[in-house]
Design an enzyme around this catalytic site. Structure first.
Site, PDB file in Angstrom:
ATOM      1  N   LYS A  80       0.869  -1.175   0.000  1.00 22.91           N
ATOM      2  CA  LYS A  80       0.000   0.000   0.000  1.00 22.91           C
ATOM      3  C   LYS A  80       0.900   1.216   0.000  1.00 22.91           C
ATOM      4  CE  LYS A  80      -4.534   0.822   0.495  1.00 22.91           C
ATOM      5  NZ  LYS A  80      -5.684   0.045   0.045  1.00 22.91           N
ATOM      6  N   GLY A 181     -25.438   2.320   3.627  1.00 25.37           N
ATOM      7  CA  GLY A 181     -24.596   2.989   2.630  1.00 25.37           C
ATOM      8  C   GLY A 181     -24.982   2.578   1.223  1.00 25.37           C
ATOM      9  N   GLY A 183     -23.902   3.672  -1.748  1.00 23.94           N
ATOM     10  CA  GLY A 183     -22.936   4.314  -2.633  1.00 23.94           C
ATOM     11  C   GLY A 183     -22.636   3.418  -3.826  1.00 23.94           C
ATOM     12  N   VAL A 185     -20.863   0.646  -4.156  1.00 27.97           N
ATOM     13  CA  VAL A 185     -21.070  -0.791  -3.931  1.00 27.97           C
ATOM     14  C   VAL A 185     -22.503  -1.049  -3.464  1.00 27.97           C
ATOM     15  CG1 VAL A 185     -20.313  -2.835  -2.663  1.00 27.97           C
ATOM     16  CG2 VAL A 185     -18.641  -1.116  -3.331  1.00 27.97           C
TER      17      VAL A 185
HETATM   18  P1  NAD Z   1     -19.065   5.260  -1.574  1.00 24.53           P
HETATM   19  O1  NAD Z   1     -18.381   6.447  -1.004  1.00 24.53           O
HETATM   20  O2  NAD Z   1     -19.467   5.266  -3.009  1.00 24.53           O
HETATM   21  O3  NAD Z   1     -20.408   4.949  -0.736  1.00 24.53           O
HETATM   22  C1  NAD Z   1     -20.498   5.050   0.637  1.00 24.53           C
HETATM   23  C2  NAD Z   1     -21.925   5.461   0.976  1.00 24.53           C
HETATM   24  O4  NAD Z   1     -22.066   5.435   2.395  1.00 24.53           O
HETATM   25  C3  NAD Z   1     -22.258   6.889   0.534  1.00 24.53           C
HETATM   26  O5  NAD Z   1     -23.495   6.897  -0.158  1.00 24.53           O
HETATM   27  C4  NAD Z   1     -22.343   7.665   1.845  1.00 24.53           C
HETATM   28  O6  NAD Z   1     -23.270   8.733   1.811  1.00 24.53           O
HETATM   29  C5  NAD Z   1     -22.782   6.564   2.797  1.00 24.53           C
HETATM   30  N1  NAD Z   1     -22.499   6.837   4.206  1.00 24.53           N
HETATM   31  C6  NAD Z   1     -21.443   7.494   4.754  1.00 24.53           C
HETATM   32  N2  NAD Z   1     -21.570   7.554   6.089  1.00 24.53           N
HETATM   33  C7  NAD Z   1     -22.724   6.906   6.389  1.00 24.53           C
HETATM   34  C8  NAD Z   1     -23.412   6.632   7.606  1.00 24.53           C
HETATM   35  N3  NAD Z   1     -22.947   7.035   8.789  1.00 24.53           N
HETATM   36  N4  NAD Z   1     -24.576   5.933   7.553  1.00 24.53           N
HETATM   37  C9  NAD Z   1     -25.076   5.526   6.367  1.00 24.53           C
HETATM   38  N5  NAD Z   1     -24.483   5.784   5.193  1.00 24.53           N
HETATM   39  C10 NAD Z   1     -23.337   6.468   5.202  1.00 24.53           C
HETATM   40  O7  NAD Z   1     -18.122   4.021  -1.233  1.00 24.53           O
HETATM   41  P2  NAD Z   1     -18.111   2.588  -1.951  1.00 24.53           P
HETATM   42  O8  NAD Z   1     -17.108   2.583  -3.034  1.00 24.53           O
HETATM   43  O9  NAD Z   1     -19.507   2.158  -2.239  1.00 24.53           O
HETATM   44  O10 NAD Z   1     -17.500   1.683  -0.781  1.00 24.53           O
HETATM   45  C11 NAD Z   1     -18.292   1.341   0.344  1.00 24.53           C
HETATM   46  C12 NAD Z   1     -17.431   0.624   1.375  1.00 24.53           C
HETATM   47  O11 NAD Z   1     -16.880  -0.552   0.806  1.00 24.53           O
HETATM   48  C13 NAD Z   1     -16.227   1.446   1.873  1.00 24.53           C
HETATM   49  O12 NAD Z   1     -15.998   1.126   3.217  1.00 24.53           O
HETATM   50  C14 NAD Z   1     -15.079   0.926   1.022  1.00 24.53           C
HETATM   51  O13 NAD Z   1     -13.833   1.066   1.689  1.00 24.53           O
HETATM   52  C15 NAD Z   1     -15.464  -0.529   0.874  1.00 24.53           C
HETATM   53  N6  NAD Z   1     -14.920  -1.170  -0.325  1.00 24.53           N
HETATM   54  C16 NAD Z   1     -15.248  -0.692  -1.552  1.00 24.53           C
HETATM   55  C17 NAD Z   1     -14.747  -1.313  -2.685  1.00 24.53           C
HETATM   56  C18 NAD Z   1     -15.123  -0.824  -4.069  1.00 24.53           C
HETATM   57  O14 NAD Z   1     -14.914  -1.567  -5.026  1.00 24.53           O
HETATM   58  N7  NAD Z   1     -15.679   0.368  -4.214  1.00 24.53           N
HETATM   59  C19 NAD Z   1     -13.902  -2.437  -2.564  1.00 24.53           C
HETATM   60  C20 NAD Z   1     -13.596  -2.927  -1.281  1.00 24.53           C
HETATM   61  C21 NAD Z   1     -14.115  -2.268  -0.172  1.00 24.53           C
END
Ligand code: NAD
Length: 362
Positions: A80, A181, A183, A185
């Protein structure tokens, strides 16, 4: 802080400090373990309050990548990088290019990708200085594009495996799944779950994201803090880390916790506490590996079919980890760590044996 002491404690191979005065670049690259292959892991840009905080973070994250790649069955090690700075204020093309130059000096021992504070466009800039970067523009050739749908697909497989184990069924029809969440994913996951006939309860601090899930999938929206108490079969954290903590532990009314968020357990002991409460926890780095599987495939000439097959294996891996946790009477996150350590150890023994066969020079 003794850096060598910390590195020895976690068995880290290498820590590289990179600085460039004119662009203000201050980056640290951590290579945890390359037994299984080159160390792949994203570059995080974050305004760390101290250098010590940055070192602690990069070491922790690099180690996590070793375990994630090993359990996903990828021929990769863990690494990392962090760039100290505010991405909105300090990130410039020149800074990224100098950073790319430093990545290149490692000659492929470390391969970078996007992470918090960096994006695909940044990887395209880094790519001008080094070939050792993934997640570049798919239009530029070779890239797998947005990893989120693959992460969501892997989470779906993990949920299905845990439901099979807990309820003995293959279908998610009419099960209640609470997604925290919506977002990148979370939204993809909701679409897949709704397609499988699950009933959704959702929470997000972003009202628009929430309304989209209500409108498109007939999900029931609850306030952000109420999601922990939602009566459901599966709680799928897809927002933040550390959501299983002293405050939330007694609130859960689910039988399974399985979601995409990283570092779901605030501390290891919370994993043991879930087990004692009869809640099946699917370890985060096992179930959210779909995105890593997708970017890693770029290193071998991207093939969508191969990615889909590898992501589908998350189902059996989750079943294997649950079986070990039951047989050994340990938490699932410990069982996942054991699987990773076993794979690395086996590969290490193989490498050492192969080395002995190489004749000594001189
Ligand atoms: P993202 O930022 O697109 O979505 C996160 C969502 O969570 C947002 O809509 C945000 O408004 C919401 N959120 C934030 N705080 C919150 C709370 N207190 N209560 C409810 N909702 C809340 O992120 P993502 O890419 O969808 O990733 C989501 C999680 O998965 C993260 O923890 C990330 O590290 C993990 N992750 C993502 C990937 C990937 O491929 N994107 C891969 C491995 C792990």
């Amino acid at each position: 802080m003794s850096i060598f002491h910390q590195m020895a404690g976690g068995d880290y191979e290498q820590l590289v400090f990179c600085q460039h005065r004119e662009t203000g670049l201050k980056a640290i690259i951590a290579i945890h373990d390359t037994t299984l292959g080159p160390a792949l892991g994203g570059t995080r840009m974050w305004p760390y309050r101290s250098e010590e905080e940055a070192v602690v973070d990069v070491l922790r994250l690099a180690r996590g990548m070793t375990y994630k790649a090993a359990v996903a069955g990828l021929p990769l090690g863990g690494g990392k990088a962090v760039i100290i700075g505010d991405p909105a204020r300090d990130k410039t093309d020149a800074l990224l290019r100098f950073y790319g130059g430093f990545v290149d000096t490692l000659k492929g021992r470390y391969i970078t990708a996007e992470d918090v504070g960096t994006c695909q466009g940044d990887m395209d800039i880094i790519h001008r200085e080094t070939a050792h970067v993934t997640g570049c523009d798919p239009a530029g050739g070779g890239g797998g594009g947005d990893p989120s749908p693959f992460t969501a697909r892997g989470v779906l497989y993990g949920i299905k495996a845990s439901v099979k184990k807990r309820y003995g069924v293959d279908s998610l029809r009419n099960l209640v799944i609470a997604v925290q969440g919506i977002g990148h994913v979370g939204f993809n996951l909701c679409r897949m779950l709704a397609g499988e006939g699950a009933r959704l309860v959702v929470a997000d601090i972003n009202a628009r994201a929430l309304q989209r899930a209500v409108g498109e999938f007939g999900a029931v929206a609850v306030p952000a803090d109420a999601i922990y108490k939602a009566r459901c079969d599966v709680f799928a954290p897809c927002a933040l880390g550390a959501v299983v903590n002293d405050r939330t532990l007694d609130q859960f009314r689910c039988t399974i916790i399985a979601g995409a968020a990283n570092n779901v357990l605030a501390e290891e002991r919370h994993g043991h506490a879930l087990r004692r409460r009869g809640i099946l926890y699917v370890p985060d780095y096992v179930i959210n590996a779909g995105g890593l599987i997708n970017v890693a495939d770029e290193l071998h000439g991207y093939q969508r079919k191969r990615v889909d097959e590898r992501v589908a294996r998350i189902y059996n891996t989750v079943l294997e980890i649950i079986a070990t946790s039951e047989a050994e009477e340990i938490s699932t996150h410990r069982a996942a760590d054991m699987l990773a350590e076993q794979r690395i150890k086996q590969a290490g023994i193989f490498k050492k044996t192969a080395c002995r066969e190489v004749p000594k020079v001189g």
